[in-house]
Design a protein around this motif. Structure first.
Motif, PDB file in Angstrom:
ATOM      1  N   UNK A   1      37.443  51.627  33.035  1.00 42.39           N
ATOM      2  CA  UNK A   1      38.600  50.788  32.656  1.00 42.39           C
ATOM      3  C   UNK A   1      38.116  49.483  32.036  1.00 42.39           C
ATOM      4  N   UNK A   2      37.050  48.914  32.590  1.00 41.60           N
ATOM      5  CA  UNK A   2      36.474  47.689  32.049  1.00 41.60           C
ATOM      6  C   UNK A   2      35.968  47.919  30.620  1.00 41.60           C
ATOM      7  N   UNK A   3      35.349  49.064  30.423  1.00 42.22           N
ATOM      8  CA  UNK A   3      34.812  49.406  29.122  1.00 42.22           C
ATOM      9  C   UNK A   3      35.916  49.586  28.088  1.00 42.22           C
ATOM     10  N   UNK A   4      36.971  50.314  28.483  1.00 39.58           N
ATOM     11  CA  UNK A   4      38.086  50.537  27.559  1.00 39.58           C
ATOM     12  C   UNK A   4      38.790  49.237  27.205  1.00 39.58           C
TER      13      UNK A   4
ATOM     14  N   UNK B   1      42.934  42.161  36.823  1.00 39.91           N
ATOM     15  CA  UNK B   1      42.791  43.531  37.314  1.00 39.91           C
ATOM     16  C   UNK B   1      44.103  44.291  37.158  1.00 39.91           C
ATOM     17  N   UNK B   2      45.233  43.633  37.416  1.00 40.91           N
ATOM     18  CA  UNK B   2      46.530  44.316  37.331  1.00 40.91           C
ATOM     19  C   UNK B   2      46.830  44.813  35.920  1.00 40.91           C
ATOM     20  N   UNK B   3      46.173  44.223  34.905  1.00 44.16           N
ATOM     21  CA  UNK B   3      46.421  44.632  33.522  1.00 44.16           C
ATOM     22  C   UNK B   3      45.764  45.954  33.173  1.00 44.16           C
ATOM     23  N   UNK B   4      44.741  46.363  33.914  1.00 44.40           N
ATOM     24  CA  UNK B   4      43.991  47.565  33.533  1.00 44.40           C
ATOM     25  C   UNK B   4      43.862  48.596  34.649  1.00 44.40           C
ATOM     26  N   UNK B   5      44.374  48.305  35.839  1.00 41.91           N
ATOM     27  CA  UNK B   5      44.171  49.211  36.979  1.00 41.91           C
ATOM     28  C   UNK B   5      45.084  50.443  36.906  1.00 41.91           C
TER      29      UNK B   5
ATOM     30  N   UNK C   1      31.463  44.693  40.861  1.00 45.56           N
ATOM     31  CA  UNK C   1      30.971  46.068  40.748  1.00 45.56           C
ATOM     32  C   UNK C   1      29.494  46.086  40.379  1.00 45.56           C
ATOM     33  N   UNK C   2      29.105  45.208  39.465  1.00 45.46           N
ATOM     34  CA  UNK C   2      27.705  45.185  39.033  1.00 45.46           C
ATOM     35  C   UNK C   2      26.785  44.736  40.159  1.00 45.46           C
ATOM     36  N   UNK C   3      27.207  43.713  40.908  1.00 51.35           N
ATOM     37  CA  UNK C   3      26.344  43.212  41.985  1.00 51.35           C
ATOM     38  C   UNK C   3      26.250  44.200  43.145  1.00 51.35           C
ATOM     39  N   UNK C   4      27.315  44.977  43.369  1.00 56.29           N
ATOM     40  CA  UNK C   4      27.317  45.948  44.469  1.00 56.29           C
ATOM     41  C   UNK C   4      26.860  47.333  44.031  1.00 56.29           C
ATOM     42  N   UNK C   5      26.611  47.474  42.693  1.00 54.12           N
ATOM     43  CA  UNK C   5      26.173  48.758  42.127  1.00 54.12           C
ATOM     44  C   UNK C   5      27.161  49.872  42.442  1.00 54.12           C
ATOM     45  N   UNK C   6      28.445  49.588  42.192  1.00 55.84           N
ATOM     46  CA  UNK C   6      29.500  50.584  42.384  1.00 55.84           C
ATOM     47  C   UNK C   6      30.302  50.711  41.098  1.00 55.84           C
ATOM     48  N   UNK C   7      31.055  51.798  40.982  1.00 62.50           N
ATOM     49  CA  UNK C   7      31.798  52.074  39.752  1.00 62.50           C
ATOM     50  C   UNK C   7      33.300  51.936  39.895  1.00 62.50           C
ATOM     51  N   UNK C   8      33.785  51.599  41.098  1.00 62.11           N
ATOM     52  CA  UNK C   8      35.231  51.484  41.281  1.00 62.11           C
ATOM     53  C   UNK C   8      35.550  50.507  42.400  1.00 62.11           C
ATOM     54  N   UNK C   9      36.720  49.895  42.295  1.00 60.77           N
ATOM     55  CA  UNK C   9      37.227  48.989  43.324  1.00 60.77           C
ATOM     56  C   UNK C   9      38.655  49.389  43.666  1.00 60.77           C
ATOM     57  N   UNK C  10      38.979  49.340  44.947  1.00 63.90           N
ATOM     58  CA  UNK C  10      40.357  49.569  45.381  1.00 63.90           C
ATOM     59  C   UNK C  10      41.090  48.231  45.301  1.00 63.90           C
ATOM     60  N   UNK C  11      42.278  48.258  44.720  1.00 60.03           N
ATOM     61  CA  UNK C  11      43.063  47.034  44.550  1.00 60.03           C
ATOM     62  C   UNK C  11      44.108  46.976  45.654  1.00 60.03           C
TER      63      UNK C  11
ATOM     64  N   UNK D   1      40.585  38.058  38.074  1.00 62.01           N
ATOM     65  CA  UNK D   1      40.200  38.272  36.688  1.00 62.01           C
ATOM     66  C   UNK D   1      39.339  39.525  36.591  1.00 62.01           C
ATOM     67  N   UNK D   2      39.578  40.303  35.536  1.00 67.67           N
ATOM     68  CA  UNK D   2      38.823  41.541  35.349  1.00 67.67           C
ATOM     69  C   UNK D   2      37.325  41.256  35.269  1.00 67.67           C
ATOM     70  N   UNK D   3      36.963  40.135  34.644  1.00 70.04           N
ATOM     71  CA  UNK D   3      35.542  39.788  34.532  1.00 70.04           C
ATOM     72  C   UNK D   3      34.921  39.561  35.909  1.00 70.04           C
ATOM     73  N   UNK D   4      35.684  38.988  36.831  1.00 70.88           N
ATOM     74  CA  UNK D   4      35.193  38.760  38.185  1.00 70.88           C
ATOM     75  C   UNK D   4      35.036  40.081  38.925  1.00 70.88           C
ATOM     76  N   UNK D   5      35.997  40.984  38.718  1.00 74.31           N
ATOM     77  CA  UNK D   5      35.913  42.309  39.345  1.00 74.31           C
ATOM     78  C   UNK D   5      34.705  43.067  38.812  1.00 74.31           C
ATOM     79  N   UNK D   6      34.448  42.928  37.510  1.00 72.48           N
ATOM     80  CA  UNK D   6      33.277  43.566  36.913  1.00 72.48           C
ATOM     81  C   UNK D   6      32.006  43.047  37.558  1.00 72.48           C
ATOM     82  N   UNK D   7      31.943  41.751  37.769  1.00 71.66           N
ATOM     83  CA  UNK D   7      30.767  41.157  38.403  1.00 71.66           C
ATOM     84  C   UNK D   7      30.566  41.711  39.809  1.00 71.66           C
TER      85      UNK D   7
END
Length: 325
Positions: free
Chosen positions: A318-321, A203-207, A294-304, A286-292
């Motif tokens: 950010x995940x898409x880019x 997450x720190x790599x793309x936030x 967001x998908x399971x909670x049906x949200x588009x952003x996470x606060x780090x 891991x970004x992949x875990x953060x993506x999961x």
């Protein structure tokens, strides 16, 4: 040779697939303790696995070497003809050699046997003939015999090369499991691919950090919060108190719901409208875990957050880019 344009191409394809399926299915009955011994030889190898084979067997050997190397077993391919003209210097007594030959009597391969014996380099053979010179010279022999080639002339290596390839895969996967090889280990072998990005990016790599983070207080009016959301362009804002503690978030979706309820954007405050139970994530996730998440909670952003402090925001964009999606 005459071409038959009315030929049953689909029927031929079905026959080929059926024969190769039967060839693969027949491998199970060929398995002996030699397979376990082959795995032990490779696991105890202090050097690398050197794979060799001539012609079509060489092509299969090249693929087996690549699969081994990408799954935790250092390996490379050596052409047997080149080995007789200098490339034997690439093989050491600390290595293990896997030699492929359907007949088990290919001259370019068998000519290497005395040299390997002299070096005391362990040899694993994959042949279709357990009584062949190559099979008998090996410490472990993997039987890739097939009833017939898929080729109707029973000449072109088809079923036999498929069987050899499957045996190589069986070796690689057995070794992978024995080593406890992980998805992250696999990603280190594939850092340039999408899988590497999914498994290595954190997450720190793309936030978004610092001044890029939208911040308002609980007393801020909705109208002023909209200005902050628009200027930062993340489709949300964090709500923090004077001590910098996260109190909640407000998103574009919350805005639509507020308007539907007739909220006055000039008088309503963020303290009234925010979501206090917002999802947060650690920057080392891991970004992949953060993506999961967001998908399971049906949200588009996470606060780090880090030690109770808001250090960033990561969004679906950010995940898409980053190629995580």
């Amino acid at each position: 040779m005459s071409i038959n344009f009315d030929f049953d191409f689909l029927g031929s394809a079905h026959r080929t697939i059926r024969l190769e399926q039967e060839a693969i299915g027949g491998l199970v009955s060929h398995f002996t303790e030699d397979f376990s011994h082959a795995c032990s030889l490779i696991l105890n190898c202090k050097g690398r696995v050197v794979v060799t084979g001539m012609g079509k067997s060489g092509h299969i050997g090249n693929k087996i070497a690549a699969t081994l190397a990408s799954t935790g077993t250092p390996a490379f391919y050596v052409h047997p003809g080149e080995a007789s003209h200098g490339d034997m210097g690439m093989i050491t007594r600390d290595d293990v050699v896997i030699a492929l030959s359907n007949s088990g009597a290919t001259n370019e391969v068998t000519s290497l046997l005395p040299l390997l014996k002299r070096m005391a380099t362990p040899l694993i053979s994959i042949t279709g003939n357990p009584e062949s010179p190559l099979a008998k010279a090996a410490e472990a022999h993997l039987n890739a015999a097939v009833a017939q080639e898929a080729c109707p002339l029973d000449l072109a290596p088809t079923s036999s090369t498929t069987a050899a390839l499957v045996l190589g895969d069986a070796l690689a996967i057995a070794l992978l499991e024995a080593r406890g090889f992980t998805a992250e280990d696999f990603a280190f072998s594939h850092p340039g691919g999408s899988l590497g990005r999914r498994l290595l990016l954190k997450v720190e790599d793309i936030m978004h950090t610092g001044s890029q983070i939208p911040v308002v207080s609980e007393q801020t009016s909705l109208s002023r919060a909209l200005l902050e959301m628009t200027s930062k362009g993340l489709g949300m804002t964090t709500i923090q108190n004077a001590a910098g503690e996260l109190r909640g978030i407000f998103t574009d979706g919350d805005l639509r719901r507020a308007i539907d309820h007739g909220i006055d954007i000039h008088t309503a405050s963020m303290g009234e409208l925010m979501n206090p139970g917002c999802k947060t994530v650690d920057q080392n996730t891991l970004a992949a875990e953060a993506l999961s998440m967001m998908e399971s909670s049906k949200i588009n952003a996470l606060v780090v957050q880090e030690e109770g402090r808001t250090v960033g925001v990561v969004t679906m964009h950010d995940m898409l880019r980053a190629g995580v999606i």
